[in-house]
Enzyme design. Structure first.
Site, PDB file in Angstrom:
ATOM      1  N   ARG A 122      75.237  46.277  11.012  1.00 51.51           N
ATOM      2  CA  ARG A 122      75.160  45.673  12.355  1.00 51.51           C
ATOM      3  C   ARG A 122      76.569  45.672  12.926  1.00 51.51           C
ATOM      4  O   ARG A 122      77.504  45.225  12.270  1.00 51.51           O
ATOM      5  CB  ARG A 122      74.554  44.267  12.302  1.00 51.51           C
ATOM      6  CG  ARG A 122      75.469  43.234  11.733  1.00 51.51           C
ATOM      7  CD  ARG A 122      75.053  41.796  11.902  1.00 51.51           C
ATOM      8  NE  ARG A 122      75.413  41.029  10.734  1.00 51.51           N
ATOM      9  CZ  ARG A 122      76.639  40.582  10.473  1.00 51.51           C
ATOM     10  NH1 ARG A 122      77.643  40.822  11.301  1.00 51.51           N
ATOM     11  NH2 ARG A 122      76.873  39.904   9.380  1.00 51.51           N
ATOM     12  N   HIS A 143      77.055  38.200  13.084  1.00 59.13           N
ATOM     13  CA  HIS A 143      75.775  37.843  12.454  1.00 59.13           C
ATOM     14  C   HIS A 143      74.816  37.233  13.488  1.00 59.13           C
ATOM     15  O   HIS A 143      73.668  37.660  13.608  1.00 59.13           O
ATOM     16  CB  HIS A 143      76.040  36.856  11.315  1.00 59.13           C
ATOM     17  CG  HIS A 143      74.818  36.199  10.784  1.00 59.13           C
ATOM     18  ND1 HIS A 143      73.883  36.881  10.045  1.00 59.13           N
ATOM     19  CD2 HIS A 143      74.349  34.929  10.920  1.00 59.13           C
ATOM     20  CE1 HIS A 143      72.896  36.055   9.741  1.00 59.13           C
ATOM     21  NE2 HIS A 143      73.156  34.867  10.258  1.00 59.13           N
ATOM     22  N   TYR A 184      85.739  38.896   7.937  1.00 57.37           N
ATOM     23  CA  TYR A 184      85.172  39.386   6.678  1.00 57.37           C
ATOM     24  C   TYR A 184      84.985  40.908   6.620  1.00 57.37           C
ATOM     25  O   TYR A 184      84.456  41.430   5.652  1.00 57.37           O
ATOM     26  CB  TYR A 184      83.861  38.656   6.338  1.00 57.37           C
ATOM     27  CG  TYR A 184      82.769  38.725   7.395  1.00 57.37           C
ATOM     28  CD1 TYR A 184      81.912  39.814   7.481  1.00 57.37           C
ATOM     29  CD2 TYR A 184      82.588  37.676   8.300  1.00 57.37           C
ATOM     30  CE1 TYR A 184      80.909  39.865   8.436  1.00 57.37           C
ATOM     31  CE2 TYR A 184      81.595  37.712   9.265  1.00 57.37           C
ATOM     32  CZ  TYR A 184      80.757  38.806   9.331  1.00 57.37           C
ATOM     33  OH  TYR A 184      79.773  38.858  10.280  1.00 57.37           O
TER      34      TYR A 184
END
Ligand SMILES: Cc1ncc(C[n+]2csc(CCOP(=O)(O)OP(=O)(O)O)c2C)c(N)n1
Length: 358
Positions: free
Chosen positions: A257, A261, A271
């Site tokens: 993606r 999130h 991250y």
């Protein structure tokens, strides 16, 4: 004594490579030109919907939203292999599959806003409201598939989860039950590399997610999740096998993606690196399928622009409908709880409305 009692392997399927070239002629699905164009249109619509939904959440006009860009091939290619009679049991990110299975877009906008009308799916639409609880849809799916089997209906229950979802206990329970009962179910895992911020390598020691199917005694296959023809091919086979009583399949679609999130404050730069992002962007499902179609003379810039304009109109129209839905009242929450409200609910209702409880 020691002897080998079982051996298993996991195959990886790809039909179109990153440059839109066919890597496996035998697996090119038997789709008509019109269907190929439709696949591209749906991916373009999904990308536009994603861009618009992200803007709308930033403006405070939508509530919860989980971006989908990067996952279009997984979502569109898999749903395209089902029929409207098949039942889709989605997770919160799987709105495109819901749309193409008949869930009205305005209802999905209302769902995003937490409006209860958003979860009231029309009777003739075989989709469950998108599930927020990770893994819960994996136990609901064999239940639906069992009903199809007991009634002798040739229908399939299809569910979606992410890589993180495969670490949930419900995932094993659902697949095990489907395997034991040989149910018409497909478990579609979108491995987009992260469960919020946890990389896939950190939340399971399994080499592939597809191999988790082996423990449940069902078929497991891994596919390039950014290759729409590959996804369609494996999904079509899984759905047909399920429909013909040959049992369930679990599919791991390897994808990514691009966005955060969800739009609720997640920051992907904490991250993952720019290099990781650009590696995946080079595998983009829209670019590769567009190249493939253009070479076949089936797609053009003008065609794409038309689809984009239509998509914008459809989204604006759905938004208007969502805006005109009656505002929810606090009592609505109580009124849909039970057919006959409990004494305590009646008391709470009376407190809210200022009327006497009776
Ligand atoms: C039972 C449960 N535990 C924890 C959460 C919080 N949560 C929301 S999304 C998420 C990660 C899911 O990751 P993945 O399954 O990989 O799906 P993705 O969002 O990447 O598509 C978690 C842990 C939840 N919704 N439900």
């Amino acid at each position: 004594m020691s002897k080998t009692v079982a051996e298993h392997s996991v195959s990886y399927v790809q039909v179109l490579d990153e440059n839109g070239k066919v890597t496996n002629k035998d697996l090119v699905p038997d789709l008509k030109d019109e269907q190929l164009r439709e696949l591209m249109s749906r991916m373009v619509f999904t990308r536009i919907l994603d861009q618009r939904a992200i803007k709308l959440t930033r403006q405070g006009r939508l509530g919860f939203y989980a971006p989908v860009a990067g996952q279009e091939a997984s979502m569109i290619g898999s749903e395209f292999a089902t029929t409207k009679e098949d039942f889709i049991v989605p997770g919160y990110r799987d709105l495109p599959q819901c749309v193409y299975h008949g869930y009205p877009l305005e209802k999905l906008f209302l769902y995003s806003r937490g409006h209860q009308e958003g979860g009231r799916v029309p009777e003739d639409v075989n989709v469950m409201m998108p599930q927020i609880i990770i893994g819960a849809q994996i136990v609901q799916t064999p239940g639906i598939a069992l009903a199809f089997k007991l009634r002798g209906e040739k229908r399939v229950a299809v569910t979606y989860t992410g890589d993180g979802g495969t670490s949930q206990g419900d995932f094993y329970e659902g697949m095990n039950f489907a395997g034991a009962m040989q149910l018409p179910a497909v478990f579609f895992v979108q491995n987009n590399q992260y469960a919020i911020s946890v990389p896939r390598e950190k939340q399971t020691a399994a080499e592939t997610l597809a191999q988790k199917a082996i423990a449940a005694g069902i078929r497991g296959v891994q596919v390039d999740g950014m290759d729409i023809l590959g996804v369609y091919t494996v999904m079509h086979e899984a759905v047909e096998r399920a429909r013909n009583g040959e049992g369930p399949t679990m599919i791991e679609a390897v994808t990514f993606r691009y966005g955060p999130h969800t739009m609720s404050g997640d920051d992907p730069t904490r991250y993952r690196t720019k290099e990781t992002e650009s590696t995946w962007e080079k595998r983009d499902p829209l670019i590769r399928f567009r190249t493939y179609l253009e070479e076949k003379g089936l797609w053009s810039q003008e065609e794409e622009e038309k689809v984009i304009e239509q998509a914008k109109d459809t989204i604006t129209e759905a938004l208007k409908k969502a805006d005109s839905a009656a505002k929810m009242k606090l009592t609505d929450l109580i009124d849909v709880m039970f057919e006959e409200p409990t004494i305590e609910l009646k008391r709470q209702r009376a407190e809210i409305t200022g009327e006497g409880a009776n």
